[in-house]
Design a protein around this motif. Structure first.
Motif, PDB file in Angstrom:
ATOM      1  N   THR A 161       0.862  -1.009   0.040  1.00 48.75           N
ATOM      2  CA  THR A 161       0.046  -0.179  -0.063  1.00 48.75           C
ATOM      3  C   THR A 161       0.753   1.262  -0.155  1.00 48.75           C
ATOM      4  OG1 THR A 161      -1.784  -1.202   1.135  1.00 48.75           O
ATOM      5  CG2 THR A 161      -1.838   1.230   1.291  1.00 48.75           C
ATOM      6  N   LEU A 162       0.509   2.308  -0.953  1.00 49.73           N
ATOM      7  CA  LEU A 162       1.403   3.539  -0.971  1.00 49.73           C
ATOM      8  C   LEU A 162       0.746   4.071   0.292  1.00 49.73           C
ATOM      9  CD1 LEU A 162       0.914   4.374  -4.776  1.00 49.73           C
ATOM     10  CD2 LEU A 162       3.003   3.912  -3.407  1.00 49.73           C
ATOM     11  N   HIS A 163       1.661   4.913   0.990  1.00 45.31           N
ATOM     12  CA  HIS A 163       1.602   5.448   2.149  1.00 45.31           C
ATOM     13  C   HIS A 163       2.473   6.654   2.546  1.00 45.31           C
ATOM     14  CE1 HIS A 163       4.260   2.384   3.340  1.00 45.31           C
ATOM     15  NE2 HIS A 163       4.662   3.179   4.456  1.00 45.31           N
ATOM     16  N   ARG A 164       2.070   7.700   3.220  1.00 46.25           N
ATOM     17  CA  ARG A 164       2.703   8.910   3.635  1.00 46.25           C
ATOM     18  C   ARG A 164       1.770   9.654   4.817  1.00 46.25           C
ATOM     19  NH1 ARG A 164       2.364  13.053  -1.442  1.00 46.25           N
ATOM     20  NH2 ARG A 164      -0.122  13.046  -1.580  1.00 46.25           N
ATOM     21  N   TRP A 165       2.477  10.162   5.654  1.00 47.57           N
ATOM     22  CA  TRP A 165       1.712  10.793   6.623  1.00 47.57           C
ATOM     23  C   TRP A 165       2.534  11.997   7.110  1.00 47.57           C
ATOM     24  CZ3 TRP A 165       3.703   5.801   8.038  1.00 47.57           C
ATOM     25  CH2 TRP A 165       4.618   5.681   8.883  1.00 47.57           C
ATOM     26  N   TRP A 166       1.719  13.069   7.718  1.00 47.44           N
ATOM     27  CA  TRP A 166       2.265  14.338   8.182  1.00 47.44           C
ATOM     28  C   TRP A 166       1.196  14.993   8.946  1.00 47.44           C
ATOM     29  CZ3 TRP A 166      -0.460  13.054   3.703  1.00 47.44           C
ATOM     30  CH2 TRP A 166      -1.518  13.977   3.385  1.00 47.44           C
ATOM     31  N   SER A 167       1.614  16.009  10.002  1.00 49.97           N
ATOM     32  CA  SER A 167       0.994  16.857  10.867  1.00 49.97           C
ATOM     33  C   SER A 167      -0.348  17.258  10.361  1.00 49.97           C
ATOM     34  CB  SER A 167       1.883  17.679  11.600  1.00 49.97           C
ATOM     35  OG  SER A 167       1.073  18.505  12.477  1.00 49.97           O
ATOM     36  N   ALA A 168      -1.371  17.012  11.011  1.00 44.06           N
ATOM     37  CA  ALA A 168      -2.553  17.621  10.559  1.00 44.06           C
ATOM     38  C   ALA A 168      -2.783  18.944  11.035  1.00 44.06           C
ATOM     39  CB  ALA A 168      -3.841  16.876  11.215  1.00 44.06           C
ATOM     40  N   ASP A 169      -2.148  19.463  11.949  1.00 44.70           N
ATOM     41  CA  ASP A 169      -2.050  20.799  12.218  1.00 44.70           C
ATOM     42  C   ASP A 169      -0.827  21.572  12.418  1.00 44.70           C
ATOM     43  OD1 ASP A 169      -1.010  19.855  14.650  1.00 44.70           O
ATOM     44  OD2 ASP A 169      -2.602  19.827  15.830  1.00 44.70           O
ATOM     45  N   GLY A 170       0.260  21.121  11.916  1.00 43.99           N
ATOM     46  CA  GLY A 170       1.456  21.729  11.991  1.00 43.99           C
ATOM     47  C   GLY A 170       2.284  21.426  13.323  1.00 43.99           C
ATOM     48  N   GLY A 171       1.782  20.720  14.163  1.00 40.10           N
ATOM     49  CA  GLY A 171       2.437  20.584  15.653  1.00 40.10           C
ATOM     50  C   GLY A 171       3.120  19.184  15.603  1.00 40.10           C
ATOM     51  N   GLU A 172       3.722  18.887  16.615  1.00 42.70           N
ATOM     52  CA  GLU A 172       4.633  17.582  16.739  1.00 42.70           C
ATOM     53  C   GLU A 172       3.522  16.501  17.002  1.00 42.70           C
ATOM     54  OE1 GLU A 172       8.415  16.912  18.579  1.00 42.70           O
ATOM     55  OE2 GLU A 172       7.075  16.058  20.145  1.00 42.70           O
ATOM     56  N   TYR A 173       3.737  15.185  16.659  1.00 45.69           N
ATOM     57  CA  TYR A 173       2.950  14.087  16.779  1.00 45.69           C
ATOM     58  C   TYR A 173       3.887  12.985  17.175  1.00 45.69           C
ATOM     59  CZ  TYR A 173       4.218  13.014  11.932  1.00 45.69           C
ATOM     60  OH  TYR A 173       4.878  12.756  10.609  1.00 45.69           O
ATOM     61  N   ARG A 174       3.274  12.152  17.811  1.00 48.82           N
ATOM     62  CA  ARG A 174       3.955  10.573  18.107  1.00 48.82           C
ATOM     63  C   ARG A 174       3.171   9.697  17.711  1.00 48.82           C
ATOM     64  NH1 ARG A 174       5.004  10.406  23.584  1.00 48.82           N
ATOM     65  NH2 ARG A 174       3.038  11.417  24.023  1.00 48.82           N
ATOM     66  N   LEU A 175       3.880   8.582  17.093  1.00 45.69           N
ATOM     67  CA  LEU A 175       3.221   7.448  16.798  1.00 45.69           C
ATOM     68  C   LEU A 175       4.001   5.996  17.300  1.00 45.69           C
ATOM     69  CD1 LEU A 175       3.098   8.092  12.772  1.00 45.69           C
ATOM     70  CD2 LEU A 175       1.328   8.431  14.379  1.00 45.69           C
ATOM     71  N   PHE A 176       3.379   5.249  17.623  1.00 46.55           N
ATOM     72  CA  PHE A 176       3.940   3.689  17.781  1.00 46.55           C
ATOM     73  C   PHE A 176       3.425   3.150  16.488  1.00 46.55           C
ATOM     74  CE2 PHE A 176       2.949  -0.633  19.324  1.00 46.55           C
ATOM     75  CZ  PHE A 176       4.179  -1.034  19.817  1.00 46.55           C
ATOM     76  N   ILE A 177       4.526   2.711  16.049  1.00 48.01           N
ATOM     77  CA  ILE A 177       4.658   1.861  14.622  1.00 48.01           C
ATOM     78  C   ILE A 177       4.872   0.247  14.716  1.00 48.01           C
ATOM     79  CG2 ILE A 177       5.484   1.716  12.244  1.00 48.01           C
ATOM     80  CD1 ILE A 177       6.085   4.756  12.656  1.00 48.01           C
ATOM     81  N   VAL A 178       4.299  -0.361  14.094  1.00 50.02           N
ATOM     82  CA  VAL A 178       4.658  -1.759  14.241  1.00 50.02           C
ATOM     83  C   VAL A 178       4.556  -2.315  12.622  1.00 50.02           C
ATOM     84  CG1 VAL A 178       4.305  -4.239  14.829  1.00 50.02           C
ATOM     85  CG2 VAL A 178       3.667  -2.340  16.408  1.00 50.02           C
ATOM     86  N   LYS A 179       5.874  -2.897  12.279  1.00 49.57           N
ATOM     87  CA  LYS A 179       6.160  -3.138  10.787  1.00 49.57           C
ATOM     88  C   LYS A 179       6.336  -4.541  10.764  1.00 49.57           C
ATOM     89  CE  LYS A 179       8.913  -2.148   6.731  1.00 49.57           C
ATOM     90  NZ  LYS A 179       9.771  -1.490   6.116  1.00 49.57           N
ATOM     91  N   GLN A 180       5.591  -5.329  10.066  1.00 42.97           N
ATOM     92  CA  GLN A 180       6.000  -6.918   9.849  1.00 42.97           C
ATOM     93  C   GLN A 180       7.411  -6.872   9.450  1.00 42.97           C
ATOM     94  OE1 GLN A 180       3.767  -8.383   6.540  1.00 42.97           O
ATOM     95  NE2 GLN A 180       4.126 -10.539   7.475  1.00 42.97           N
TER      96      GLN A 180
END
Length: 185
Positions: A161-180
């Motif tokens: 799946t093509l994917h990309r992500w970015w801040s929705a409001d210009g602020g910092e964000y934190r993710l927990f990512i699990v990649k196979q």
């Protein structure tokens, strides 16, 4: 030398020749050959190109090649990663830290970013799961749609799946990512 060996392993697992990888990464075939044999070192820019061409990331290539000492308490069937441990480095539009020692069947990561623009799409063969720990994130899955996620929200998408992500409001964000973990990783 270990980094070159891991790049070779990732390349072969994805069925690419050295010439094909060179073309995809927009790097010279002789340079990649030297890198795989431990006779050259990539810049961070070159490593990013190689990682993208392999459907991986700089941090995953570095972590896969690093001889990370596994504490005695983690030998065998248990992996404990303390707050100040785990390989860290660039991942997409931010910084990531890998949260497991050894060869687990998945790669859990802590991610911090503040990119306000989408950037380029990524794609890889492995499934990926994101959980928003803090902030607001826009996740664009190309033909699958665009999703706004807030703290507590999660998304999973299948490999390829093509994917990309970015801040929705210009602020910092934190993710927990699990990649196979893919072949070669």
């Amino acid at each position: 030398m270990r980094l070159g060996a891991r790049i070779r392993s990732f390349r072969r697992a994805r069925g690419l020749t050295l010439v094909e990888l060179a073309r995809l990464a927009d790097l010279s075939h002789p340079f990649l050959s030297q890198l795989e044999r431990g006779q050259a070192r990539p810049s961070m820019t070159s490593l990013e190109r190689i990682a993208r061409a392999l459907g991986s990331s700089q941090i995953e290539l570095i972590a896969a090649s690093a001889e990370i000492p596994v504490p005695d308490a983690c030998a065998g069937r248990v992996s404990v990663v303390r707050r100040a441990e785990g390989p860290q480095g660039p991942f997409g539009g931010g910084e990531a830290r890998i949260l497991v020692h050894g060869q687990a069947p998945f790669v859990p990561m802590e991610f911090r970013g503040s990119n306000g623009r989408p950037g380029e799409f990524y794609t890889h063969e492995e499934d990926e799961f994101l959980h928003v720990v803090g902030g607001r994130v826009l996740v664009d899955l190309a033909d699958e749609g665009e999703f706004e996620l807030m703290t507590g929200d999660s998304i999973h998408y299948a490999g390829g799946t093509l994917h990309r992500w970015w801040s929705a409001d210009g602020g910092e964000y934190r993710l927990f990512i699990v990649k196979q973990r893919g072949a070669g990783s």
